[in-house]
Structure formats: structure tokens, C-alpha cells
Design a protein around this motif. Structure first.
Motif, PDB file in Angstrom:
ATOM      1  N   UNK A 222      -1.285  -6.682   7.460  1.00  0.00           N
ATOM      2  CA  UNK A 222      -0.940  -7.869   6.659  1.00  0.00           C
ATOM      3  C   UNK A 222       0.566  -7.920   6.391  1.00  0.00           C
ATOM      4  N   UNK A 223       1.170  -6.769   6.168  1.00  0.00           N
ATOM      5  CA  UNK A 223       2.613  -6.714   5.900  1.00  0.00           C
ATOM      6  C   UNK A 223       3.426  -7.057   7.142  1.00  0.00           C
ATOM      7  N   UNK A 224       3.009  -6.516   8.276  1.00  0.00           N
ATOM      8  CA  UNK A 224       3.748  -6.709   9.529  1.00  0.00           C
ATOM      9  C   UNK A 224       2.758  -7.138  10.600  1.00  0.00           C
ATOM     10  N   UNK A 225       2.659  -8.431  10.799  1.00  0.00           N
ATOM     11  CA  UNK A 225       1.704  -8.978  11.774  1.00  0.00           C
ATOM     12  C   UNK A 225       2.464  -9.294  13.062  1.00  0.00           C
ATOM     13  N   UNK A 438      10.538  -3.631   9.259  1.00  0.00           N
ATOM     14  CA  UNK A 438       9.128  -3.521   9.631  1.00  0.00           C
ATOM     15  C   UNK A 438       8.720  -2.072   9.862  1.00  0.00           C
ATOM     16  N   UNK A 439       9.618  -1.282  10.444  1.00  0.00           N
ATOM     17  CA  UNK A 439       9.309   0.130  10.680  1.00  0.00           C
ATOM     18  C   UNK A 439       9.198   0.881   9.363  1.00  0.00           C
ATOM     19  N   UNK A 440      10.062   0.545   8.397  1.00  0.00           N
ATOM     20  CA  UNK A 440       9.982   1.172   7.074  1.00  0.00           C
ATOM     21  C   UNK A 440       8.678   0.822   6.366  1.00  0.00           C
ATOM     22  N   UNK A 441       8.243  -0.433   6.503  1.00  0.00           N
ATOM     23  CA  UNK A 441       7.031  -0.886   5.797  1.00  0.00           C
ATOM     24  C   UNK A 441       5.741  -0.371   6.438  1.00  0.00           C
ATOM     25  N   UNK A 442       5.821   0.113   7.646  1.00  0.00           N
ATOM     26  CA  UNK A 442       4.612   0.580   8.346  1.00  0.00           C
ATOM     27  C   UNK A 442       4.664   2.081   8.596  1.00  0.00           C
ATOM     28  N   UNK A 443       5.488   2.493   9.556  1.00  0.00           N
ATOM     29  CA  UNK A 443       5.581   3.906   9.930  1.00  0.00           C
ATOM     30  C   UNK A 443       6.030   4.779   8.753  1.00  0.00           C
TER      31      UNK A 443
END
Length: 465
Positions: A222-225, A438-443
Motif C-alpha cells: 500500500x505504501x509503495x505500489x 521507496x526503498x526506505x519505506x519498504x526494505x
């Protein structure tokens, strides 16, 4: 005991390239990271150039001579490319072989046929955990990426819904479960029982990987689609193949390096004699380089020949497989250069010296020190080695079970919040086609969940056993 350990580590550490005090060094770390993030996000500068400039800024703020900062950066870049770059290259060749032969299609079609949208993330975390058991994280990534990207593309899944469980499986195995090098180093440092550490590691790894993988992937999606990046998906040859390798042959080729590395790890545990001829043979064939090279060579006969490839097409395939990874190699290498400059500046030693007077329980101390060194240097291995050396004397008064938990506390802490000073951060960013945010919010969040959940479960188990 803690002070003695710090003094011993200080004696073994190389002379820092700067004489900056703790305050100046801390400011330099923050400034270097800020420069990198600003150049990439605000000025849209290429990550390789941003990391290079950020490293020079770090050295300048820390008061390090420019020539020494350059040597540290180039040393780290060279070491990283030499260690990880060859593995990425071999993985890219294997991925291209899987794609062009139709082997990857065979694997993906089988997974899509067997798994439902609800069970797909669970299937990916299980596959990644099995594959990642004996592998270095980077090797697991290059083996899993083609499958992850093709499953996401073909099944029309969110990339994060498929990719996060795979990354979680690889990362949890890397930090918590022997025979990975990190846990083995900590086991040796604190004289823990290998079998008990392995058992407790698996016990903690299962709920940790579930929370950080399939469950968090719902939030991350949801954060990074984002869709799977076309440029990183191995492209099939233009003509349709009349034949393609069987599922069994394709799976055996993918698992060959896993089996070779796992065999090496088991032989090292059972024999434990560096002079033994059998162990030396397995040390060679089970090394990541030889294991992946063997898979590529075997793939010529198990993947390309069944698909009708002539000899001249193999060389063309290798050229096409290597072309997309040039940028990734430079970015990952520059990340390693930045990390090495941090280490050579004495950042890890600074954290150790600051932490020597902390009066908290040993398990929490081990986790916090590993977290601090991980954040400062970007290296899970440096965090593991340093934290294990620091708290090793405290293990003398611990029970066998708590000594094993000490290893797992260190391993959990060493995974905390991967960011721009970690080469793995750039590896994931480039393979998944993400930007820094996006990498910070996921990985990065996924790594933090693994670290916090793993550390929390270690503390919980310490109250029970």
C-alpha cells in the motif's frame, strides 16, 4: 569485563584515518549521509556519483586527509565489487539462461498454478528461506530476483507483495540462523553451543519472518505500489521456443549452489579441521564463486541444450545478461566504499567506546551495540563482530541457553534499519527499480521489523528458559 573487551578491540583495530573526536565524527557521519540523500532526492544525481561525493564530504567533515579518504573509498569499492560484483555477474548470467531457455517460465508457471493470490507471499517466503539457509544474502538475492520479478509481472501482483517476503526470508536466515557467517562468528566469540543456537535461531526466525514478510508486505504494497521494472526482468529471446527444460532440471540447476554451499557449511561443522583434505575440497566447491559458476556451467547442459541453443548463442546470451548490471555494480561498489570510509574513520570504535559504560542487561546491551554499529557503518558483519567481541566476557557467567540467546541478540541487532551506507540497500533499490524514499519505506522498515521482533523474542525467551 565490558571495559576489558573494548580495550582488546581497540588494540586490534587499525589506526583511524582521522583524529576527530566523537562529536565531530558523529556530525561527519550525519553530514555525509545527508549529502548523499540530498543529491539523489533533490538534485536527481546518479547514486554512484552521490555516494562518491558523500564519501568525500564525510572525510572532509571528519578532518581526514583527502588522500586517505580516497584510499578508503576505493578500497571499499574494490573489495565490494570483487566480493559481490562477481556474484551479481554470475547471477545475471544464470538469470538470462533461465529466461531465454524457458526455465524461468517453467518455474513461474508452476508457482502460479499451485499458489493462489492469498498463498503466494507465503510460498515466496518459504522458497527464499530454504534457498537462503546456506547462502550469503547477495547470492540469495541474485538467485531469487528473476523468479520474484517474473512472478510479480506474470501474475499481476504488486512487486512489494512478492518481493518483501522473499527479502525477509533471505535476511532472517542471514542474521539469525547458522551456518551463516555472522552467527558463526558470534558463536565462536562467545563460545555458544552451535546446535542449541541453531534450534533457538529457527524458533525465533519463524515468527520473525512471518511478521516481516507476508504480513508486512500487505502494508508495504500500500505504501509503495510499483510494478516489476521491465529493465530488470530477464527478457526472453524474440522467437518462441518449441522446447523448454523440465521443471525438475530447472529447479535442480537453481538449487545446485544452495546444495554446494550447505554441504560446505555442514562439513565445516562436522569435521572442523582446516587441514583435512575433504574439508578443503568442500571449502572450494562450496564457496559462493565456485557454486554459482558451477550452476552456470551446468545450466548450459540442463537449460540451454534442451531448449535447442547452439554453441554460438551461449556467448551472445552472456553478453546480453551482463549488460543491464553495469550500473548496479558501480552503485553497490560505491556503497561499499562509503561503508569502508566510515569504518576507517573510526566510527565503529567510537560506538564501542561510548557504549562501554552502559549499565543494562547483557542481552539488551548486545542488541543495542549491534544496532548502533549497524546504523553507523552499514555493515551487519562489522556490527556482529564488534558486538560479539564487546559482550563476550559477559557470557562467562551465562547458562548455555542464554549464551545462545546472546548470539541471536547480536544477530538481530546487526540487521537494524539498513540505509544509504549499506551496499545491500542499493542492491535492493536497483533490482526493484525503487527510489531512495521507496526503498526506505519498504526494505529499511522490513529490516527494522526483523531486528526489533527478533530482539524482542530473544528477550522473551530469556525469561522462560
Amino acid at each position: 569485563m565490558t571495559r576489558l573487551s573494548v580495550e582488546m578491540l581497540a588494540a586490534d583495530a587499525p589506526e583511524p584515518i582521522t583524529s576527530a573526536g566523537h562529536a565531530q565524527l558523529g556530525i561527519a557521519v550525519l553530514a555525509g549521509i545527508a549529502v548523499i540523500v540530498l543529491l539523489i532526492t533533490k538534485f536527481k544525481l546518479h547514486a554512484f556519483l552521490s555516494l562518491t561525493i558523500g564519501t568525500l564530504a564525510l572525510g572532509a567533515f571528519a578532518g581526514a586527509p583527502l588522500d586517505k579518504a580516497i584510499v578508503s573509498f576505493t578500497t571499499g569499492l574494490g573489495t565490494t565489487v570483487a566480493g559481490v560484483g562477481v556474484l551479481i555477474a554470475l547471477g545475471a548470467i544464470l538469470g538470462k539462461m533461465l529466461a531465454d531457455s524457458g526455465g524461468a517460465d517453467q518455474i513461474v508457471d508452476t508457482i502460479l498454478a499451485k499458489a493462489t493470490p492469498r498463498t503466494m507471499p507465503w510460498a515466496m517466503v518459504l522458497i527464499a528461506s530454504v534457498i537462503g539457509l546456506p547462502l550469503f544474502f547477495e547470492v540469495g538475492v541474485v538467485l531469487m530476483i528473476p523468479v520474484v520479478l517474473m512472478v510479480a509481472k506474470r501474475g499481476n501482483y504488486s512487486l512489494m507483495r512478492i518481493g518483501i517476503p522473499a527479502l525477509a526470508g533471505l535476511s532472517v536466515m542471514h542474521g539469525l540462523v547458522p551456518p551463516h557467517p555472522g552467527p558463526l562468528i558470534a558463536i565462536d566469540a562467545v563460545k555458544a553451543n552451535l546446535g542449541l543456537t541453531l534450534a533457538l535461531g529457527v524458533l525465533i526466525a519463524i515468527p520473525t519472518v512471518i511478521i516481516a514478510g507476508p504480513l508486512f508486505s500487505k502494508v508495504a504494497a500500500r505504501w509503495v505500489d510499483v510494478p516489476a521494472p521491465d529493465r530488470m526482468i530477464p527478457q526472453r529471446a524474440s522467437e518462441e521456443l518449441e522446447r523448454r527444460p523440465s521443471f525438475g532440471a530447472t529447479l535442480a540447476t537453481i538449487l545446485l549452489p544452495v546444495v554446494l554451499m550447505l554441504s560446505k557449511a555442514l562439513v565445516d561443522i562436522v569435521i572442523d579441521d582446516p587441514e583435512n583434505t575433504g574439508q578443503r575440497v568442500f571449502d572450494v566447491v562450496g564457496s559462493p564463486l565456485i557454486a554459482l559458476l558451477a550452476a552456470v556451467l551446468v545450466g548450459i547442459f540442463t537449460l540451454l541444450r534442451p531448449a535447442g541453443f547452439a554453441k554460438d548463442r551461449v556467448s551472445q546470451l552472456v553478453d546480453k545478461g551482463l549488460a543491464p548490471i553495469a550500473g548496479i555494480l558501480l552503485i553497490v561498489g560505491a556503497g561499499g566504499g562509503f561503508k569502508q570510509t566510515l569504518i576507517d574513520s573510526g566510527v565503529g570504535q567510537m560506538v564501542l567506546e561510548i557504549s562501554k559504560d552502559w549499565s543494562i542487561p547483557a542481552l539488551l546491551l548486545a542488541w543495542l551495540i549491534a544496532v548502533a554499529i549497524r546504523l553507523a557503518t552499514g555493515s551487519a558483519t562489522v556490527a556482529t563482530v564488534s558486538a560479539a567481541g564487546l559482550v563476550a566476557p559477559l557470557a562467562a557467567d551465562m547458562s548455555t541457553a542464554h549464551t545462545a540467546l546472546l548470539v541471536l541478540a547480536i544477530g538481530s541487532g546487526s540487521l537494524f534499519f539498513s540505509h544509504v551506507n549499506d551496499a545491500g540497500f542499493w542492491l535492493v533499490k536497483e533490482y526493484f527499480g525503487l527510489d531512495v524514499g521507496q526503498t526506505l519505506k519498504t526494505w529499511s522498515i522490513m529490516e527494522t521489523i526483523i531486528s526489533v521482533v527478533g530482539g524482542g523474542l530473544v528477550l522473551l525467551l530469556s525469561l522462560i528458559i
